[in-house]
Design an enzyme around this catalytic site. Sequence first.
Site, PDB file in Angstrom:
ATOM      1  CE1 TYR A  98      49.412  21.365  16.099  1.00 40.20           C
ATOM      2  CE2 TYR A  98      49.545  21.364  13.946  1.00 40.20           C
ATOM      3  CZ  TYR A  98      49.110  21.815  15.022  1.00 40.20           C
ATOM      4  OH  TYR A  98      48.371  23.257  15.354  1.00 40.20           O
ATOM      5  CG  ASP A 170      56.530  19.553  12.584  1.00 32.90           C
ATOM      6  OD1 ASP A 170      57.187  20.371  13.449  1.00 32.90           O
ATOM      7  OD2 ASP A 170      55.617  19.614  12.738  1.00 32.90           O
ATOM      8  CE  LYS A 195      52.172  26.127  17.307  1.00 33.45           C
ATOM      9  NZ  LYS A 195      52.264  24.726  16.809  1.00 33.45           N
TER      10      LYS A 195
HETATM   11  C1  LIG Z   1      51.624  24.317  15.594  1.00 35.09           C
HETATM   12  C2  LIG Z   1      52.273  23.301  14.957  1.00 35.09           C
HETATM   13  C3  LIG Z   1      51.917  23.136  13.444  1.00 35.09           C
HETATM   14  C4  LIG Z   1      51.493  24.001  12.751  1.00 35.09           C
HETATM   15  O1  LIG Z   1      51.794  25.343  12.761  1.00 35.09           O
HETATM   16  P1  LIG Z   1      50.881  26.801  12.750  1.00 35.09           P
HETATM   17  O2  LIG Z   1      51.797  27.968  12.780  1.00 35.09           O
HETATM   18  O3  LIG Z   1      50.032  26.810  14.000  1.00 35.09           O
HETATM   19  O4  LIG Z   1      50.120  26.702  11.466  1.00 35.09           O
HETATM   20  C5  LIG Z   1      52.690  21.884  12.985  1.00 35.09           C
HETATM   21  N1  LIG Z   1      53.453  21.131  13.748  1.00 35.09           N
HETATM   22  C6  LIG Z   1      53.737  21.079  15.163  1.00 35.09           C
HETATM   23  C7  LIG Z   1      54.450  20.241  15.733  1.00 35.09           C
HETATM   24  C8  LIG Z   1      53.023  22.243  15.836  1.00 35.09           C
HETATM   25  O5  LIG Z   1      53.147  22.346  17.092  1.00 35.09           O
END
Ligand SMILES: *Cc1c(COP(=O)(O)O)cnc(C)c1O
Length: 380
Positions: A98, A170, A195
């Site tokens: 990311y 993640d 998300k």
């Molecule tokens: C969006 C995202 C992040 C960061 O998160 P935020 O809530 O935007 O700070 C980290 N890892 C992945 C895979 C993401 O899609």
Amino acid sequence: MKFGTKAIHAGVEPDPSTGAIMTPIYQTSTYVQRSPGDNKGYEYSRTHNPTRTQLQNALAALENGKHGLCFSSGMAAIDAIIKMLKPGDEVISTNDLYGGSYRIFTRVFQNFGIKFHFTNMQDTANVKKLINENTKMIWVETPTNPLLNIIDIKAYADLAKKHKLLLVADNTFATPYLQTPLDLGADIVMHSLTKYMGGHSDVVMGAVIVNDDELRKQLAFIQNACGATPGPQDCFLVLRGLKTLHLRMERHCQNGRKVAEYLKEHPKVGKVYWPGFESHPGYEIAQKQMLDFGGMVSFELKGDNVDDAVRVLENLKLFALAESLGGVESLCGHPATMTHASIPREDRMNAGLSDTLIRLSVGVEDAEDLIDDLAQAISV
Ligand SMILES: *Cc1c(COP(=O)(O)O)cnc(C)c1O
């Protein structure tokens, strides 16, 4: 409890003071003490807040973990995890990470003397070569963003155990509905709750889930000491989102499959990236570690004219052109100029992120309408 039951009930108790079935929004910064140090478990809302506590418990339950910790964004959660390290420590991660994770690693923490290696993690041999006495952490993201490569969590859990390293996963793209990395041997699960977990594009938040008490202690110390904690309103919104996570994910997966299959047959479309195709290099691992293949689909247009991609993105009507993913509504994006613009073009190309690559976050609308929208936008 099965997943859907957990999504609705686990970790959450009716409010003890009123019996309210839905966790109230405890919009308070401080708590009255009976006598100095004699409190009801809450002293100050950076440290603890009842709405946040319930969310943290719910998240831990869904990830089959013991402890959850919420942060004001996914990036703040990543920030807290890396702050457990010291100058001289090294981290190994994937080369299609990311963009925001890549940015904080290379442009913030590298300045504090922590070293990051990025490699193709589909092959564990690449990672083994990079492990040395300074290595402290392996960071996986799977499926990866936006190429939807699959990384074998169990294989890295075994490798991390062998070398006494922390394995961070993640899990933003998969969510615990599709995979639970702690069950596969990961030490730390990290989320952008912004998300799929929140799921309604109305909140920015992050989380970390662990089993180990000592890790929880370190992370809770950083959470309180550094202070990147979410407010109770946002915690309420994520708690509400979690209750339909299984329903939304089921539809995201169904729609993702239909869209991927449609695009694969389209004469103007080049490569389609979706881990549910048997021809996808990560298909077997995805089948093993995931319940289904998710709602993210990326594709390239034939040729390498960036204007063609821009035109498709401009013409899509239901798929809104926007950063982010995982909401009920479908989104489209252009990694080269949007999410991954912070990665130098040469590094992007090496990682296979072409200029015509389009990333779709397939929402939970009716698939027929989504396919009609793609058909009109691509044919123009
Ligand atoms: C969006 C995202 C992040 C960061 O998160 P935020 O809530 O935007 O700070 C980290 N890892 C992945 C895979 C993401 O899609």
